[in-house]
Design an enzyme around this catalytic site. Structure first.
Site, PDB file in Angstrom:
ATOM      1  N   GLY A   1       0.847  -0.938  -0.043  1.00  0.00           N
ATOM      2  CA  GLY A   1       0.207   0.309   0.074  1.00  0.00           C
ATOM      3  C   GLY A   1       0.820   1.194   0.544  1.00  0.00           C
ATOM      4  O   GLY A   1       0.273   2.203  -0.644  1.00  0.00           O
TER       5      GLY A   1
ATOM      6  N   GLU B   1       7.448  10.695 -28.565  1.00  0.00           N
ATOM      7  CA  GLU B   1       8.909  10.664 -29.584  1.00  0.00           C
ATOM      8  C   GLU B   1       8.088   9.417 -30.639  1.00  0.00           C
ATOM      9  O   GLU B   1       9.251   9.283 -31.068  1.00  0.00           O
ATOM     10  CB  GLU B   1       9.983  10.202 -28.786  1.00  0.00           C
ATOM     11  CG  GLU B   1      10.683  11.421 -27.405  1.00  0.00           C
ATOM     12  CD  GLU B   1      11.288  12.631 -28.896  1.00  0.00           C
ATOM     13  OE1 GLU B   1      11.453  12.698 -29.418  1.00  0.00           O
ATOM     14  OE2 GLU B   1      11.350  13.467 -28.007  1.00  0.00           O
TER      15      GLU B   1
HETATM   16  C1  LIG Z   1       2.818  14.661 -22.065  1.00  0.00           C
HETATM   17  C2  LIG Z   1       2.463  14.938 -23.767  1.00  0.00           C
HETATM   18  C3  LIG Z   1       3.729  15.528 -23.833  1.00  0.00           C
HETATM   19  C4  LIG Z   1       3.992  15.793 -25.869  1.00  0.00           C
HETATM   20  N1  LIG Z   1       4.871  16.468 -26.019  1.00  0.00           N
HETATM   21  C5  LIG Z   1       4.966  16.776 -27.353  1.00  0.00           C
HETATM   22  C6  LIG Z   1       6.282  18.267 -27.494  1.00  0.00           C
HETATM   23  O1  LIG Z   1       7.026  18.712 -26.869  1.00  0.00           O
HETATM   24  N2  LIG Z   1       5.812  18.240 -29.102  1.00  0.00           N
HETATM   25  C7  LIG Z   1       5.037  17.488 -29.721  1.00  0.00           C
HETATM   26  O2  LIG Z   1       5.673  18.109 -31.499  1.00  0.00           O
HETATM   27  N3  LIG Z   1       4.353  16.969 -29.940  1.00  0.00           N
HETATM   28  C8  LIG Z   1       4.264  16.111 -27.978  1.00  0.00           C
HETATM   29  N4  LIG Z   1       3.588  15.151 -27.606  1.00  0.00           N
HETATM   30  C9  LIG Z   1       2.876  14.496 -28.717  1.00  0.00           C
HETATM   31  C10 LIG Z   1       3.230  13.419 -28.768  1.00  0.00           C
HETATM   32  O3  LIG Z   1       4.075  12.867 -29.766  1.00  0.00           O
HETATM   33  C11 LIG Z   1       1.635  13.062 -29.792  1.00  0.00           C
HETATM   34  O4  LIG Z   1       0.875  12.804 -28.875  1.00  0.00           O
HETATM   35  C12 LIG Z   1       1.921  11.669 -30.433  1.00  0.00           C
HETATM   36  O5  LIG Z   1       2.896  11.777 -31.454  1.00  0.00           O
HETATM   37  C13 LIG Z   1       1.184  10.193 -30.872  1.00  0.00           C
HETATM   38  O6  LIG Z   1      -0.014  10.883 -31.397  1.00  0.00           O
HETATM   39  P1  LIG Z   1      -1.489  11.155 -30.464  1.00  0.00           P
HETATM   40  O7  LIG Z   1      -1.608  11.322 -29.703  1.00  0.00           O
HETATM   41  O8  LIG Z   1      -1.843  12.136 -32.332  1.00  0.00           O
HETATM   42  O9  LIG Z   1      -1.910   9.898 -31.370  1.00  0.00           O
HETATM   43  P2  LIG Z   1      -2.483   8.857 -32.555  1.00  0.00           P
HETATM   44  O10 LIG Z   1      -1.879   8.881 -33.422  1.00  0.00           O
HETATM   45  O11 LIG Z   1      -3.682   8.851 -33.073  1.00  0.00           O
HETATM   46  O12 LIG Z   1      -2.714   7.167 -32.664  1.00  0.00           O
HETATM   47  C14 LIG Z   1      -3.434   7.166 -31.089  1.00  0.00           C
HETATM   48  C15 LIG Z   1      -2.598   4.982 -31.485  1.00  0.00           C
HETATM   49  O13 LIG Z   1      -3.387   4.612 -32.969  1.00  0.00           O
HETATM   50  C16 LIG Z   1      -1.713   4.136 -32.600  1.00  0.00           C
HETATM   51  N5  LIG Z   1      -1.803   4.702 -34.034  1.00  0.00           N
HETATM   52  C17 LIG Z   1      -1.627   5.406 -34.916  1.00  0.00           C
HETATM   53  N6  LIG Z   1      -1.048   4.803 -35.894  1.00  0.00           N
HETATM   54  C18 LIG Z   1      -0.770   3.942 -35.865  1.00  0.00           C
HETATM   55  C19 LIG Z   1      -0.142   3.003 -37.040  1.00  0.00           C
HETATM   56  N7  LIG Z   1       0.076   3.285 -38.597  1.00  0.00           N
HETATM   57  N8  LIG Z   1      -0.446   1.715 -37.255  1.00  0.00           N
HETATM   58  C20 LIG Z   1      -0.259   1.140 -35.811  1.00  0.00           C
HETATM   59  N9  LIG Z   1      -0.462   1.870 -34.800  1.00  0.00           N
HETATM   60  C21 LIG Z   1      -1.048   3.301 -34.621  1.00  0.00           C
HETATM   61  C22 LIG Z   1      -0.743   4.551 -32.200  1.00  0.00           C
HETATM   62  O14 LIG Z   1       0.052   3.898 -31.757  1.00  0.00           O
HETATM   63  C23 LIG Z   1      -1.794   5.357 -30.348  1.00  0.00           C
HETATM   64  O15 LIG Z   1      -1.407   4.266 -30.309  1.00  0.00           O
HETATM   65  C24 LIG Z   1       3.374  15.006 -26.709  1.00  0.00           C
HETATM   66  C25 LIG Z   1       2.267  14.334 -25.533  1.00  0.00           C
HETATM   67  C26 LIG Z   1       2.426  14.175 -24.485  1.00  0.00           C
HETATM   68  C27 LIG Z   1       1.013  12.871 -24.289  1.00  0.00           C
END
Ligand SMILES: Cc1cc2nc3c(=O)[nH]c(=O)nc-3n(C[C@H](O)[C@H](O)[C@H](O)COP(=O)(O)OP(=O)(O)OC[C@H]3O[C@@H](n4cnc5c(N)ncnc54)[C@H](O)[C@@H]3O)c2cc1C
Length: 381
Positions: A339, A362
């Site tokens: 816990g 990333e």
């Molecule tokens: C706390 C935090 C900080 C961040 N900081 C930055 C920043 O400083 N600058 C910046 O530019 N971005 C930033 N990001 C953004 C981050 O890089 C994106 O959230 C990430 O790239 C995923 O994009 P999305 O959230 O639009 O998910 P989506 O692309 O919509 O994906 C949704 C799901 O589908 C899956 N998916 C999508 N396409 C495919 C495929 N072709 N094949 C299999 N699976 C797939 C993904 O893996 C995921 O599980 C940040 C995000 C967070 C949460």
């Protein structure tokens, strides 16, 4: 093949570890509660050379290898992965400016960025495009004396906090070749920010949308050449993936160290937890997993430093493996605290929360698998 760290690498690791223990760890919970990192921290890191870890020495940077840089992130993350990861983003931007910026831009931006009098954020993701980053819609059009940007960036680490933003925006055709990179300093007309995102982890670093409404910047703020912005944005990502993996590794190691100590103290059924063989085996498993993760990460970093043809694949594999291993170990450490692991005072739940996002950003770990699978299929022919 020599797996040992050099004396210099050990010194870099120890310096980052000591700095984290003295200047970050004691405040990490407070910063998390406040939702921000005091700006005064950054020049202290800048003074250690951490503002431009792999910026060339001729540009005023530390000129370290990517392997050396992972040591800094692994060590700093033992204190707070959210702080270390923010430093990684700043370094990615500084490197982009060093590698692709004009002499004028380097001279104008790098001195303060390297000393960390200013901090930089990276703006690629948009509300409608994350994994498919090349579908971004933010537009930059030429104006009389420069560029005007319109659009919204989502999830920006340091949004509304940083001093300048490296922004990928569309200047031409659909797809990656129509994207350019720009530097947008805080305070530019037409630049505004969304509300503070309420996140599971990384709570110390502010995340906001960054909005451009006909935001004007001078012509000199185009980074490198028009149409090459997506290539520049991707160029930093192999290294960024190593850094994020290193952040998972360092924080998971801190969780394991704390768990080892806790299990020596905590009594159950008349003996300390570390006397139960079933639990000793869990400790052993975590040690095996973290050592494997460390070796894999450093091999990937070495490949990137060597310019190996399969470096991108190894960076993707290491990112997926190490971030998943780090989260698995942190979660197991929470379980071994019973816990108490669930209470903030013991420091483990913060690590579990902070590390979760490393599987998402990333490039998500699904995208890492996409990179690996694509290369396997290509090699098969
Ligand atoms: C706390 C935090 C900080 C961040 N900081 C930055 C920043 O400083 N600058 C910046 O530019 N971005 C930033 N990001 C953004 C981050 O890089 C994106 O959230 C990430 O790239 C995923 O994009 P999305 O959230 O639009 O998910 P989506 O692309 O919509 O994906 C949704 C799901 O589908 C899956 N998916 C999508 N396409 C495919 C495929 N072709 N094949 C299999 N699976 C797939 C993904 O893996 C995921 O599980 C940040 C995000 C967070 C949460």
């Amino acid at each position: 093949m020599d797996f040992a760290l050099s004396e210099e690498q050990t010194a870099i690791f120890d310096m980052a570890c000591d700095f984290g223990a003295d200047h970050v760890a004691p405040h990490a919970r407070k910063w998390e509660a406040e939702g921000t990192i005091p700006k005064t921290l950054w020049p202290e890191l800048g003074a250690l050379g951490f503002g431009g870890l792999y910026v060339r020495e001729s540009s005023g940077g530390a000129g370290l290898s990517r392997l050396d840089a992972t040591l800094v992130f692994e060590a700093l993350s033992t204190a707070c992965p959210a702080v270390a990861a923010f430093l990684s983003i700043h370094n990615m931007c500084a490197k982009m400016i060093d590698a692709f910026g004009s002499d004028e831009m380097r001279a104008r931006v790098l001195p303060e960025a390297l000393s960390m009098q200013t901090v930089l954020s990276y703006c690629l993701t948009e509300p409608g495009s994350g994994s498919d980053a090349a579908a971004l819609k933010t537009r930059a059009v030429r104006s009389t004396d420069g560029w005007a940007l319109t659009g919204t960036k989502a999830f920006i680490s340091g949004g509304g906090y940083s001093d300048a933003y490296v922004v990928m925006a569309r200047t031409g055709e659909a797809g990656p070749k129509g994207i350019s990179a720009f530097l947008v300093e805080d305070g530019r007309p037409g630049l505004s920010f969304g509300g503070l995102e309420d996140k599971m982890g990384w709570r110390a670093q502010p995340t906001r949308q960054v909005q451009f409404d006909n935001c004007t910047i001078p012509a000199a703020n185009l980074l490198g050449e028009e149409g090459k912005g997506f290539r520049y944005a991707m160029a930093g990502l192999d290294g960024g993936r190593l850094n994020i993996a290193a952040c998972s590794l360092g924080a998971a190691q801190a969780a394991l160290d704390a768990t080892l100590a806790y299990m020596g103290d905590r009594q159950a059924f008349g003996q300390s937890l570390d006397r139960f063989q079933a639990l000793q085996f869990r400790l052993a498993d975590m040690e095996i997993e973290l050592q494997a993760a460390r070796t894999f990460l450093r091999q990937a970093a070495w490949k990137l430093d060597q310019g190996a043809p399969d470096a991108t694949k190894f960076c993707a594999m290491a990112k997926a493996f190490v971030t998943e291993t780090g989260s698995k170990v942190a979660d197991a450490c929470l379980q071994l605290h019973g816990g108490y692991g669930y209470l903030a005072d013991y420091g483990i739940e913060k690590i579990v929360r902070d590390l979760r996002v490393h599987q998402i950003l990333e490039g998500t770990n699904e995208i890492m698998r996409l990179i690996v699978a694509r290369q396997l299929l290509e090699a098969r022919g």
